[in-house]
Design a protein around this motif. Structure first.
Motif, short mmCIF file in Angstrom:
data_model
loop_
_atom_site.label_atom_id
_atom_site.label_comp_id
_atom_site.label_asym_id
_atom_site.label_seq_id
_atom_site.Cartn_x
_atom_site.Cartn_y
_atom_site.Cartn_z
N TYR A 61 63.32 63.25 -120.08
CA TYR A 61 64.78 63.23 -120.14
C TYR A 61 65.32 62.16 -119.17
CZ TYR A 61 64.39 67.80 -122.44
OH TYR A 61 64.08 68.84 -123.29
N LYS A 106 70.87 62.18 -120.12
CA LYS A 106 70.61 63.35 -120.97
C LYS A 106 70.62 64.65 -120.17
CE LYS A 106 70.05 60.88 -124.67
NZ LYS A 106 71.06 60.91 -125.76
N PHE A 129 77.56 75.51 -124.83
CA PHE A 129 76.41 75.05 -124.04
C PHE A 129 75.76 76.19 -123.27
CE2 PHE A 129 77.28 70.93 -125.26
CZ PHE A 129 78.58 70.58 -124.99
N LEU A 152 69.33 67.51 -122.53
CA LEU A 152 69.61 67.31 -123.95
C LEU A 152 68.56 66.41 -124.59
CD1 LEU A 152 71.65 67.53 -126.36
CD2 LEU A 152 72.71 65.44 -125.44
N SER A 153 68.09 66.81 -125.77
CA SER A 153 67.14 65.96 -126.50
C SER A 153 67.12 66.35 -127.97
CB SER A 153 65.72 66.08 -125.93
OG SER A 153 65.19 67.37 -126.18
N MET A 208 68.71 69.33 -132.41
CA MET A 208 69.26 68.98 -131.11
C MET A 208 69.05 70.16 -130.17
SD MET A 208 73.14 67.81 -130.06
CE MET A 208 73.81 69.45 -130.33
N ARG A 252 69.05 71.86 -126.10
CA ARG A 252 69.50 71.85 -124.71
C ARG A 252 68.65 72.86 -123.94
NH1 ARG A 252 73.97 71.51 -128.02
NH2 ARG A 252 75.39 69.74 -127.65
#
Length: 452
Positions: A253, A257, A7, A277-278, A339, A341
């Motif tokens: 968001y 998320k 991350f 996150l999305s 995906m 971040r």
């Protein structure tokens, strides 16, 4: 998918600011709307703006269409009915090169190329000779400033439509001293016509500093509350652009998320951050960089994130970037799920751009001896030149969207060429007060002592 390590996002770039590059990517029509409106000098400018808006709206509703007409200016058109200079490509190239020259390695950087372009283009209307040629080359790829005015006028009107998330404002402030300074009216009229510039004739004192700061604060929605500290004795004009971008994500968001994550900065230090996150649907993979495009509401604007591959620093990537390459990267994005971040972040940035613009080709504009701004006006105190180009910016990215603002000030000064001689009256001296027509002395005196 974008590659992430625990991350951790390495040196995320917001290229090059929403209001800069993406303005250029959108491009502008080569047709110019017919907005020839004569404003009575004795009528309040804002009142006329509202009246003209309503009149234009009613006219369009009556006709049922939004009419566009070919400009009757001398915009150079080729056989394909397109401008000889691709202003969009030129603007993107300018944006990238300006960013490369004004960013500070290992520090957060943020510039709004459209803000700088607007402010410098207004200034260019006062340039002549070699200075004008240099500004044409930098800002219009060698095409005329007149054509650049048309292009930017068209873009400005398209960008600040009723529902636009972007607003632009321009102003010109010049010293109220007719014994010292003469301003060419055509210069002011041109900038009012093409840039909708507000014109202020002011004393250039502390009150003027306060008024300029209030104007910038208003037109940046409080994001840049303070633009100038003082105005020097040799300052005679400030040309200012302010830009605001305030847009909500197409898909905001939600709380579930947003989570705690880690960001490793350019010095290798890990930082605790809030990650968002999305899933997005435009993926970038250009060989040495991956990334994604995230839309804002209504899809008029997008956020482009570019992440250099492992082993390639942000500094190295930015230095290799060109306007053409940036356009290619964005246009070649793949329509696939990715995906993402994205860390929440907020910061401001400030830089004086004189050195950068000199490196980009403005060799004479900052030179007190060689600058030619004779189409702007003249000063009895000496030659007019650009004293400084100051740029301030701010950005905040969070769950809801993005707020960003920038202001650019081009400060014109007057001064004499390099002085070879000097006289300092720091000991007894003789003085004469004469009539300039007859040269007869009205007073003759000596100063032997300064009486307290």
């Amino acid at each position: 998918m974008v590659k992430f390590k625990k991350f951790c996002v390495r040196g995320l770039i917001v290229v090059v600011t929403i209001t800069g590059v993406l303005f250029s990517v959108i491009g502008c029509s080569t047709k110019i709307s017919n907005t020839n409106t004569v404003i009575d000098e004795n009528t309040d400018k804002e009142t006329n703006k509202e009246t003209n808006k309503e009149t234009n709206k009613e006219t369009e509703e009556e006709k049922g269409v939004n009419q566009e007409v070919e400009t009757n200016t001398d915009l150079k058109i080729n056989d394909n009915n397109q401008p000889e200079v691709d202003f969009t490509k030129q603007a993107v190239g300018f944006s990238v090169e300006l960013f490369k020259k004004t960013r500070k390695p290992s520090e957060n950087s943020l510039v709004s190329p459209i803000s700088v372009l607007m402010a410098l283009s207004m200034t260019a209307n006062g340039a002549d000779g070699i200075t004008r040629e240099e500004m044409q080359q930098l800002l219009a790829s060698g095409d005329s400033i007149e054509n650049l005015n048309i292009y930017l006028d068209t873009c400005r009107k398209q960008l600040i439509s009723k529902d636009s998330k972007l607003s632009l404002a321009n102003s010109i402030w010049f010293r109220d001293d007719k014994d010292r300074l003469t301003i060419e009216q055509e210069f002011l009229q041109t900038n009012e016509k093409y840039y909708d510039a507000e014109i202020f004739e002011v004393p250039f004192n502390k009150t003027t500093v306060d008024d300029i700061n209030k104007w910038v604060d208003k037109h940046t929605q409080g994001m840049i509350p303070h633009m100038v500290d003082t105005l020097d004795n040799d300052s005679i004009m400030c040309l200012i652009n302010a830009v605001v971008f305030d847009a909500e994500w197409e898909n905001v968001y939600t709380k579930d998320k947003v989570f705690n994550g880690t960001f490793t900065n350019s010095n290798g230090i890990e930082q605790d951050v809030q990650m968002m996150l999305s899933n997005e649907y435009s993926y970038i993979d250009e060989g040495n960089v991956t990334g994604f495009i995230k839309n804002y509401k209504d899809k008029q604007y997008s956020f482009v994130a570019l992440l250099p591959n492992e082993g390639i620093s942000v500094d190295e990537y930015v230095e290799s970037l060109t306007g053409e390459n940036l356009l290619s990267v964005i246009e070649s994005a793949q329509s696939t799920t990715v995906m993402t971040r994205l860390p929440k972040f907020e910061y401001d940035y400030e830089i004086e751009m004189n050195e950068a613009l000199e490196k980009l080709g403005l060799q004479t504009a900052f030179d007190v001896n060689h600058a030619d701004f004779s189409k702007l006006g003249s000063s009895k105190e000496g030659n007019i030149f650009i004293g400084r180009v100051l740029h301030k910016s701010y950005i905040a990215v969070d769950e809801l969207g993005t707020k960003a603002s920038a202001a650019t000030e081009v400060e014109m000064r007057d001064g004499s060429a390099l002085i070879e001689y000097s006289v300092t009256l720091d000991r007894p001296f003789v003085y004469v007060i004469i009539d300039n027509t007859t040269k007869l002395p009205i007073f003759i005196g000596t100063v032997m002592d300064i009486v307290s």
